[in-house]
Design a protein around this motif. Structure first.
Motif, PDB file in Angstrom:
ATOM      1  N   GLY A  93      39.262  65.806  37.826  1.00  0.00           N
ATOM      2  CA  GLY A  93      38.503  64.903  37.046  1.00  0.00           C
ATOM      3  C   GLY A  93      38.155  63.728  38.287  1.00  0.00           C
ATOM      4  N   LEU A  94      36.715  63.083  38.365  1.00  0.00           N
ATOM      5  CA  LEU A  94      36.490  62.258  39.050  1.00  0.00           C
ATOM      6  C   LEU A  94      36.180  60.876  38.618  1.00  0.00           C
ATOM      7  CD1 LEU A  94      34.124  64.118  41.544  1.00  0.00           C
ATOM      8  CD2 LEU A  94      36.491  63.813  41.828  1.00  0.00           C
ATOM      9  N   CYS A  95      36.294  60.495  37.393  1.00  0.00           N
ATOM     10  CA  CYS A  95      35.772  59.340  36.786  1.00  0.00           C
ATOM     11  C   CYS A  95      36.346  58.064  37.491  1.00  0.00           C
ATOM     12  CB  CYS A  95      36.174  59.252  35.299  1.00  0.00           C
ATOM     13  SG  CYS A  95      35.009  60.505  34.413  1.00  0.00           S
ATOM     14  N   GLY A  96      35.627  57.029  37.791  1.00  0.00           N
ATOM     15  CA  GLY A  96      36.304  56.084  38.445  1.00  0.00           C
ATOM     16  C   GLY A  96      36.776  54.968  37.572  1.00  0.00           C
ATOM     17  N   GLY A  97      37.804  54.406  37.719  1.00  0.00           N
ATOM     18  CA  GLY A  97      38.570  53.376  37.049  1.00  0.00           C
ATOM     19  C   GLY A  97      38.898  52.193  37.695  1.00  0.00           C
ATOM     20  N   SER A  98      38.322  51.689  38.742  1.00  0.00           N
ATOM     21  CA  SER A  98      38.559  50.495  39.338  1.00  0.00           C
ATOM     22  C   SER A  98      37.276  49.775  39.724  1.00  0.00           C
ATOM     23  CB  SER A  98      39.297  50.943  40.763  1.00  0.00           C
ATOM     24  OG  SER A  98      39.282  49.826  41.779  1.00  0.00           O
ATOM     25  N   GLN A  99      37.540  48.524  39.587  1.00  0.00           N
ATOM     26  CA  GLN A  99      36.552  47.660  40.025  1.00  0.00           C
ATOM     27  C   GLN A  99      36.053  47.366  41.504  1.00  0.00           C
ATOM     28  OE1 GLN A  99      34.378  45.586  38.190  1.00  0.00           O
ATOM     29  NE2 GLN A  99      33.483  44.598  39.854  1.00  0.00           N
ATOM     30  N   PHE A 100      37.046  48.073  42.592  1.00  0.00           N
ATOM     31  CA  PHE A 100      37.001  47.993  43.765  1.00  0.00           C
ATOM     32  C   PHE A 100      35.543  49.151  43.957  1.00  0.00           C
ATOM     33  CE2 PHE A 100      37.718  50.264  47.663  1.00  0.00           C
ATOM     34  CZ  PHE A 100      38.259  49.380  48.395  1.00  0.00           C
ATOM     35  N   TRP A 101      35.409  49.832  43.424  1.00  0.00           N
ATOM     36  CA  TRP A 101      34.129  50.940  43.723  1.00  0.00           C
ATOM     37  C   TRP A 101      32.789  50.446  43.002  1.00  0.00           C
ATOM     38  CZ3 TRP A 101      38.338  54.575  41.849  1.00  0.00           C
ATOM     39  CH2 TRP A 101      39.081  54.891  43.056  1.00  0.00           C
ATOM     40  N   VAL A 102      33.082  49.343  42.004  1.00  0.00           N
ATOM     41  CA  VAL A 102      31.527  48.985  41.120  1.00  0.00           C
ATOM     42  C   VAL A 102      30.694  48.442  42.149  1.00  0.00           C
ATOM     43  CG1 VAL A 102      31.024  47.400  39.579  1.00  0.00           C
ATOM     44  CG2 VAL A 102      32.979  48.656  38.919  1.00  0.00           C
TER      45      VAL A 102
END
Ligand code: BJ8
Length: 423
Positions: A93-102
Motif C-alpha cells: 500500500g502506498l497511500c500517503g498520510g503525512s502533511q510532509f508530502w502535501v
C-alpha cells in the motif's frame, strides 16, 4: 535505526529532505503512541516497524527484486492483492498520510485536492519515500476523480495500470469487475513473467482470508468494555497491515488478539469501564495520520471501531475458498471486493447499514463522521450518514480536517463539547 542511507541513495532519494522527515517522525510517534499507558506487549512489533519505517520493509522488497521479483504499489483496498501474490509479486500500500508530502503534491495538483492524493503524489515527485521509489509498477483505480487524474501525473514517472472500478452494483457491474480482475492477472503475469495458476491463486486467497480473520479478531476484542487496546494502537495495526507481508501481518495480529483475549479474561484494560466509546466513520487514515484518534483519546473517550478502509472495510467479508478454476476464483474475488461500501458507489446504502450495525456490535456511544477536506464523495454522503444516525437517536458529530495541525485545537474543542453532550 539501522543505517539505510546507502539503500536510500541507490533508490535515488532526496536524502537531505528525507532527513527532515526522519527527524520529526520519532518525536511525533513518541508523543502520540509511546506516551500511552498499559499498552499490549504485542504492540512492540508495530513500534519496531515505525522505528524502521523507511528501512526494514523496503529492504525486504529490494531483496525480493534482487531475486527477480516484482513490487506493485497500490492505493485502494479494491485492488485484489491475491492476484499479485499469486504471480509471485508483492503488493504494498502506498497511500500517503503525512502533511510532509502535501506541498510536493501541490506542485502538480490543484490545492483543492484531498491530502491523501496530494501526499501520495508528493511522496513520489519529491523522492522522499522509498516505497514509491521501489515499486516497479503502480496499480491505480478509478474510484474518485482526484485519484483518476493523479494516476496521469504518476504515470509519467512509473509504469501504471489502472483498474476501471464500477461505480454501481448491478449484475453487469459485477461482470465488469471480473473482467478487470482478469485483465489485472494478464498485467501481473506479463510484468512478473509468472503464470497465475488456480493452485497459486487458491493459496493466496487463503493467505489473505487468514489476514482478514486475524485483523477481525483484534476488532472483536475492541467490542469489550473495558477495551483491552486503544483505538490508536488498533489503527496502527491496520495501517501497517496495508503494506506489510500478509503472512506476517496475520501472525502479528493473531498474537496481539491472543493477548487481548487474555486481557479481557484478566480484566486488564487501557481505559476504565464506562469510558465513552466512539466509532469513526469516513475517509481512510493512512499512516502516519493519527490526528483524530489522538485528540479523541486524550479528551476522555476511546475509539472502539473505524468504519473506514483503515478499519472494518479492510477485513470484513472473506473470499470463497472453494473455487478451483481461475474463472470461479475471479468471480469469488469480484464478489468479495464488490461488498466494500465505498462512497465512490451510487447508491451506497450498504454503508449506512454497516454503520448502524457496528454501532450496536461495538456498543458505541457516539459516532464521529470525518471527512478529509476536498473529498466530495464522503462529504456529500456524510449528510445521509449523519441523518440516519440522528434518526436512530445516536449522537453524531461531523468533522472535516486535513493533515495539518492548524485545526487541532479547534477539533479538540468541538470533540470535547460532543463528548460532554453524550450521556
Ligand atoms: S475504497 S475510500 S481506499 S477509494 S479521501 S482519495 S475517495 S478524494 S481514498 Fe479510498 Fe478505495 Fe474508497 Fe477506500 Fe478520493 Fe476521497 Fe481522497 Fe479517497
Amino acid at each position: 535505526m539501522a543505517d539505510y542511507r546507502k539503500m536510500w541513495e541507490d533508490l535515488g532519494m532526496d536524502l537531505e529532505t528525507h532527513d527532515v522527515l526522519c527527524e520529526v517522525l520519532p518525536q511525533a510517534f513518541s508523543d502520540v503512541y509511546l506516551s500511552q499507558k498499559n499498552r499490549p506487549e504485542g504492540m512492540a512489533f508495530y513500534d519496531f516497524v515505525v522505528s524502521e519505517i523507511h528501512g526494514v520493509r523496503p529492504a525486504e522488497l529490494i531483496e525480493h527484486q534482487k531475486k527477480g521479483g516484482k513490487v506493485f504499489g497500490t492505493f485502494c483496498i479494491y485492488v485484489p492483492d491475491e492476484v499479485v501474490f499469486a504471480a509471485g509479486g508483492i503488493s504494498t500500500g502506498l497511500c500517503g498520510g503525512s502533511q510532509f508530502w502535501v506541498p510536493g503534491g501541490e506542485k502538480a495538483l490543484p490545492q483543492t485536492t484531498c491530502a491523501l492524493i496530494k501526499a501520495s503524489v508528493g511522496a513520489r515527485l519529491d523522492a522522499t519515500c522509498p516505497f514509491f521509489k521501489i515499486a516497479d509498477m503502480y496499480i491505480g483505480e478509478t474510484t474518485c476523480d482526484g485519484k483518476k487524474k493523479a494516476w496521469e501525473v504518476l504515470s509519467k514517472e512509473v509504469p501504471m495500470h489502472v483498474m476501471d472500478m464500477p461505480q454501481m452494483k448491478r449484475p453487469k457491474d459485477f461482470t465488469k469487475w471480473e473482467e478487470e480482475i482478469k485483465t489485472l492477472i494478464e498485467v501481473v503475469e506479463k510484468e512478473t513473467g509468472n503464470k497465475v495458476t488456480p493452485e497459486k491463486l487458491a493459496e493466496q486467497i487463503k493467505v489473505f482470508n487468514n489476514k482478514r480473520k486475524a485483523l477481525k479478531r483484534v476488532f472483536e476484542a475492541r467490542k469489550h468494555d473495558p477495551v483491552p487496546i486503544s483505538g490508536k494502537d488498533a489503527l496502527l495495526m491496520i495501517q501497517i497491515a496495508f503494506y506489510d507481508d500478509p503472512v506476517r501481518a496475520a501472525e502479528m495480529a493473531n498474537k496481539l488478539a491472543d493477548e487481548l483475549e487474555q486481557r479481557i479474561k484478566d480484566g486488564v484494560a487501557v481505559f476504565p469501564k464506562g469510558t465513552k466509546r466512539i466509532m469513526i466513520t469516513g475517509t481512510p487514515m493512512a499512516i502516519p495520520n493519527w490526528k483524530l484518534h489522538h485528540i479523541i483519546e486524550t479528551s476522555g473517550a476511546v475509539v472502539v471501531a473505524e468504519e473506514a478502509c483503515t478499519g472494518t472495510r479492510f477485513f470484513e467479508n472473506l473470499v470463497d475458498e472453494s473455487q478451483t478454476t481461475i474463472d470461479g476464483q475471479v468471480k469469488a474475488l469480484a464478489e468479495r471486493y464488490m461488498k466494500n461500501n465505498c462512497a465512490c458507489f451510487t447508491p451506497n446504502e450498504g454503508r449506512i447499514e454497516d454503520i448502524l450495525r457496528y454501532v450496536k456490535e461495538y456498543n458505541v456511544d457516539g459516532v464521529i463522521d470525518v471527512n478529509l477536506k476536498f473529498c466530495t464523495l464522503y462529504d456529500i454522503e456524510g449528510r445521509d450518514v449523519e441523518a440516519a444516525l440522528k434518526k436512530e437517536g445516536i449522537p453524531v458529530l461531523g468533522l472535516e480536517t486535513d493533515y495539518t495541525d492548524t485545526d487541532a485545537e479547534q477539533l479538540r474543542t468541538r470533540i470535547g463539547a460532543f463528548l460532554e453532550m453524550i450521556d
